[in-house]
Design a protein around this motif. Structure first.
Motif, PDB file in Angstrom:
ATOM      1  N   PRO A  82       0.827  -1.223   0.000  1.00 27.70           N
ATOM      2  CA  PRO A  82       0.000   0.000   0.000  1.00 27.70           C
ATOM      3  C   PRO A  82       0.858   1.269   0.000  1.00 27.70           C
ATOM      4  CG  PRO A  82      -0.913  -1.590   1.537  1.00 27.70           C
ATOM      5  CD  PRO A  82       0.372  -2.169   1.045  1.00 27.70           C
ATOM      6  N   ASP A  83       2.000   1.230   0.706  1.00 26.81           N
ATOM      7  CA  ASP A  83       2.909   2.382   0.671  1.00 26.81           C
ATOM      8  C   ASP A  83       3.358   2.673  -0.748  1.00 26.81           C
ATOM      9  OD1 ASP A  83       2.846   2.725   3.330  1.00 26.81           O
ATOM     10  OD2 ASP A  83       4.814   1.870   3.762  1.00 26.81           O
TER      11      ASP A  83
ATOM     12  N   GLY B 129      -6.761  -2.888 -13.173  1.00 30.35           N
ATOM     13  CA  GLY B 129      -6.006  -4.123 -13.379  1.00 30.35           C
ATOM     14  C   GLY B 129      -6.062  -5.026 -12.165  1.00 30.35           C
ATOM     15  N   ILE B 130      -5.891  -4.429 -10.970  1.00 29.93           N
ATOM     16  CA  ILE B 130      -5.923  -5.231  -9.747  1.00 29.93           C
ATOM     17  C   ILE B 130      -7.307  -5.836  -9.549  1.00 29.93           C
ATOM     18  CG2 ILE B 130      -5.820  -5.115  -7.225  1.00 29.93           C
ATOM     19  CD1 ILE B 130      -3.588  -3.135  -7.457  1.00 29.93           C
TER      20      ILE B 130
ATOM     21  N   LEU C 278      -7.473  -0.390  -1.716  1.00 28.03           N
ATOM     22  CA  LEU C 278      -7.659  -1.596  -2.518  1.00 28.03           C
ATOM     23  C   LEU C 278      -6.482  -2.553  -2.308  1.00 28.03           C
ATOM     24  CD1 LEU C 278      -9.303  -3.017  -4.731  1.00 28.03           C
ATOM     25  CD2 LEU C 278      -7.897  -1.831  -6.409  1.00 28.03           C
ATOM     26  N   ALA C 279      -5.273  -1.991  -2.353  1.00 34.76           N
ATOM     27  CA  ALA C 279      -4.078  -2.820  -2.156  1.00 34.76           C
ATOM     28  C   ALA C 279      -4.110  -3.462  -0.774  1.00 34.76           C
ATOM     29  CB  ALA C 279      -2.822  -1.975  -2.320  1.00 34.76           C
ATOM     30  N   THR C 280      -4.585  -2.702   0.217  1.00 39.54           N
ATOM     31  CA  THR C 280      -4.686  -3.250   1.568  1.00 39.54           C
ATOM     32  C   THR C 280      -5.578  -4.491   1.583  1.00 39.54           C
ATOM     33  OG1 THR C 280      -4.434  -1.044   2.475  1.00 39.54           O
ATOM     34  CG2 THR C 280      -5.355  -2.706   3.928  1.00 39.54           C
TER      35      THR C 280
ATOM     36  N   PHE D 271      -0.472  -7.794  -7.643  1.00 37.44           N
ATOM     37  CA  PHE D 271       0.635  -6.912  -7.296  1.00 37.44           C
ATOM     38  C   PHE D 271       1.786  -6.968  -8.288  1.00 37.44           C
ATOM     39  CE2 PHE D 271      -1.121  -7.292  -2.860  1.00 37.44           C
ATOM     40  CZ  PHE D 271      -1.687  -6.044  -2.908  1.00 37.44           C
ATOM     41  N   CYS D 272       1.963  -8.111  -8.967  1.00 39.67           N
ATOM     42  CA  CYS D 272       3.062  -8.175  -9.931  1.00 39.67           C
ATOM     43  C   CYS D 272       2.901  -7.139 -11.029  1.00 39.67           C
ATOM     44  CB  CYS D 272       3.185  -9.587 -10.490  1.00 39.67           C
ATOM     45  SG  CYS D 272       4.169  -9.660 -11.980  1.00 39.67           S
ATOM     46  N   PRO D 273       1.719  -7.045 -11.701  1.00 42.99           N
ATOM     47  CA  PRO D 273       1.593  -5.995 -12.728  1.00 42.99           C
ATOM     48  C   PRO D 273       1.740  -4.595 -12.138  1.00 42.99           C
ATOM     49  CG  PRO D 273      -0.387  -7.372 -12.659  1.00 42.99           C
ATOM     50  CD  PRO D 273       0.555  -7.937 -11.662  1.00 42.99           C
TER      51      PRO D 273
END
Lengths: 136, 550
Positions: free
Chosen positions: B105-106, B473-474, B120-122, B452-454
């Motif tokens: 997330p950072d 994308g995520i 979203l990443a969280t 997370f890779c893309p």
């Protein structure tokens, strides 16, 4: 992959840099390493082009080495599938696929990784030399 | 088989882990203390710590179990788990360290300046962390059941409670020294018994791994079935067995063939898939390769460790050492899987193939003090695997929950988040005991590779990435992978292509994620951050120029 942002072009040498001028140093301070360095930090066109060049070089290196792994390792399932005879071959009594995937794959990965570290550091050294060399 | 060395060994590993953790905590009370302290660590120590946290139950138990069961085609698991570090090295390591991001997330916020993308990443960090924690607890339950006879739930619960309490009290706050110790313990715990096993196999007259008539029981064995299966006995009779059924075999009896596994002649086990008869195997293999190669960089507990490198160059060298250390470790599980074919064929019938590493020393070397000591060593190594990986995962998950969900950075908030983060995987582990440990881990890799890779690769190398593109994308790629995971784990049994596409989703979800991310970014190019040039300079400029602002 064009850069879509319109960045205002700033003056090549910011005014603050030019306040301390000593006559004897004048030519060097305008063209020496300090200038390229500040062009990087100030995001001028020249600095931007330099960074793009570095990013492109590093990406090309990473992609080239991925291709080596893609062909060297990624090709194996296909090879075994289309040429079953290769999958049945034995080396020193061990079936070839077991030897390749169970043992050889790991030193191969480390070797590619070592090559990358070596070459990426050389790219960075080239970049540093380019930025820090006196221009005349 | 009562082995009175096992329980003391497990207790010792747990106590040493907790003790070193608390000792480290005394030295470093605040996060910044910890960071300063660990930045004085050499790449070798740091790499051992990363390896120690990475080599999980899936690596220690799962791979050998899968190899025992399926043979050559699953050798891609260890190769992929190691190759993931090469992808991390080539595309992520140095720029990510230079970005100064501590968590995924950072990174989202640093690169794209979007709070919503951060949320979203969280969500994905928490999902991947939980999915990866479940097999650790499963492995713990299985190991305790195998070596002490305690019920499965108790083992999962004990490790869950120990790890949650330890992390909540701050004992394992990513202390480099503990994790480095765990790496060497795990390597020793597999390598020393492996030497004895090979010597024993030599002395035994080198019995064939795949005898022409199929595997046989070497001693009289009573098998208690743990998973429902369809068996074909040597005389051709087909029987259905259910958990709890007991079957007796004499020494020299052939091992019955289990439906769905490679047949008794051992050819399917020994040789890779060939084209023509069934392309699903090939698709699954490539999907697995893609998931493991690209998934490692998206695992929450792996990235956090990169912050402890002093600079980008050191991050690169550390990753290379990790690759070598992890590669050296992965030479060993294959050996256990292969020898398990000779000495513990009954696991094919019971279904508990993940127990092969723990049972093999006892089964091969007979009942003596040496074999008991070796069994205890292996069990201790397995326990180290659960403790270190689950602690690392739980710390990462609890960290993002406390800062990004609960919204308070206090110690109380972190403890509450840890309890929350630890409870869910324990409950899941109770309900998912029949899944192969490595397969669940493979699914976690698939989700990481499709989300997370893309984000990392495009974020680091492409100026055109926008917050909208990254989020799309995520959501699409990662969401598809999550859907496939849920369908595999909770949904009805599928057959044919749908089963393959959901069990190994990476081959379609990863390209999907990349495509959506690029297309939406191009369509929303006006949203690209204005400071992308400065970010690129920060990510890629060598430290030797000293342009970096601390």
């Amino acid at each position: 992959m064009a850069d879509p942002t319109d960045r205002p072009v700033r003056p090549a040498v910011p005014a603050a840099r030019r306040t301390r001028v000593v006559l004897a140093d004048a030519t060097r301070s305008r063209t020496g390493p300090g200038r390229t360095r500040s062009e990087l930090a100030e995001q001028t066109r020249v600095g931007d082009a330099l960074v793009r060049g570095l990013v492109r070089a590093q990406l090309a290196l990473a992609l080239r080495l991925s291709l080596v792994v893609l062909i060297g390792l990624g090709g194996l399932p296909l090879l075994f599938a289309v040429a079953p005879a290769v999958g049945r071959a034995r080396l020193l009594g061990v079936p070839l696929p077991w030897l390749l995937l169970g043992v050889v794959a790991f030193p191969f990965l480390v070797a590619v990784g070592w090559a990358y570290v070596h070459l990426a550091e050389r790219n960075e050294q080239d970049f540093t030399d380019l930025v820090e060399r006196p221009e005349r | 088989m009562a082995n009175h060395f096992v329980v003391p060994a497990l207790v010792a590993v747990t106590l040493v882990t907790v003790a070193i953790g608390f000792y480290g905590l005394k030295l470093a009370r605040t996060t910044s203390d910890f960071l300063v302290a660990s930045r004085a660590v050499s790449p070798t120590w740091n790499a051992a710590a990363i390896g120690g946290e990475y080599l999980s139950a899936a690596s220690f138990l799962g791979i050998a179990g899968l190899i025992l069961k399926y043979g050559v085609d699953v050798l891609w698991y260890p190769v992929g788990f190691a190759a993931g570090y090469l992808a991390l090295l080539l595309f992520v390591a140095a720029p990510l360290r230079r970005s100064g991001a501590f968590t995924l997330p950072d990174f989202c916020e640093l690169r794209l300046g979007s709070r919503r993308l951060r949320k979203l990443a969280t969500g994905f960090v928490v999902f991947i962390g939980w999915l990866y924690l479940v097999p650790q607890l499963q492995g713990a339950g299985l190991t305790l059941t195998t070596v002490t006879g305690a019920p499965y739930e108790l083992g999962a619960l004990v490790v869950g409670v120990v790890v949650t309490a330890n992390v909540a009290l701050g004992g394992m706050r990513a202390v480099t020294f503990v994790q480095a110790f765990q790496y060497w313990l795990k390597l020793t715990a597999l390598a020393v018994p492996a030497i004895f096993l090979i010597l024993h196999w030599q002395a035994d007259g080198r019995p064939a791994v795949t005898p022409p008539d199929g595997p046989t029981f070497r001693t009289a064995t009573t098998v208690v079935v743990e998973q429902a299966a369809t068996l074909t006995l040597a005389d051709g009779a087909v029987i259905e067995v259910r958990p709890g059924d007991s079957l007796s075999f004499d020494a020299g009896d052939p091992v019955p063939a289990v439906a769905g596994l490679p047949g008794p002649d051992g050819l399917d086990w020994l040789l890779p898939d060939t084209a023509g008869d069934d392309d699903r195997g090939l698709f699954a293999t490539y999907s697995l390769i893609l998931a493991t190669f690209l998934g490692t960089m998206g695992l929450p507990h792996v990235l956090v460790r990169f912050y402890t490198n002093p600079d980008g160059g050191a991050a690169r060298r550390t990753t290379l050492v990790v690759l070598a250390m992890v590669g050296a470790f992965y030479l060993l599980p294959t050996l256990y899987g292969v020898l398990g074919r000779i000495y513990t064929p009954q696991l094919l019938v019971t279904g508990q193939t993940d127990a092969v590493v723990v049972l093999l020393p006892g089964a091969a070397l007979g009942d003596g003090t040496l074999s008991r000591l070796l069994s205890a060593l292996v069990a201790a190594g397995a326990f180290a695997a659960f403790l270190s990986t689950s602690s690392g995962l739980l710390t990462s998950v609890a960290g993002v929950i406390s800062t990004d969900v609960l919204g308070r950075g206090s110690v109380r908030g972190f403890r509450l988040a840890t309890l929350l983060a630890g409870l869910v995987p324990v409950l899941l582990a109770f309900n998912l005991r029949d899944l192969d440990v490595s397969q669940v881990v493979g699914l976690a890799f698939a989700v990481a590779a499709s989300s997370f890779c893309p984000l990392l690769v495009l974020g680091i190398w492409w100026r055109g990435l926008t917050d909208l593109g990254a989020a799309a994308g995520i959501l699409v790629g990662g969401g598809a992978a999550v859907g496939a995971v849920l369908l595999t784990v909770l949904g009805p049994a599928l057959h044919g292509w749908p089963a393959t596409l959901t069990a190994q989703p990476a081959a379609w979800t990863v390209p999907l994620a990349f495509t959506v991310m690029v297309l939406v970014s191009v369509a929303s190019r006006h949203r690209a951050p204005a400071d992308v040039g400065a970010t690129m300079l920060r990510l890629h400029a060598p430290e030797a120029l000293r342009l970096h602002v601390k």
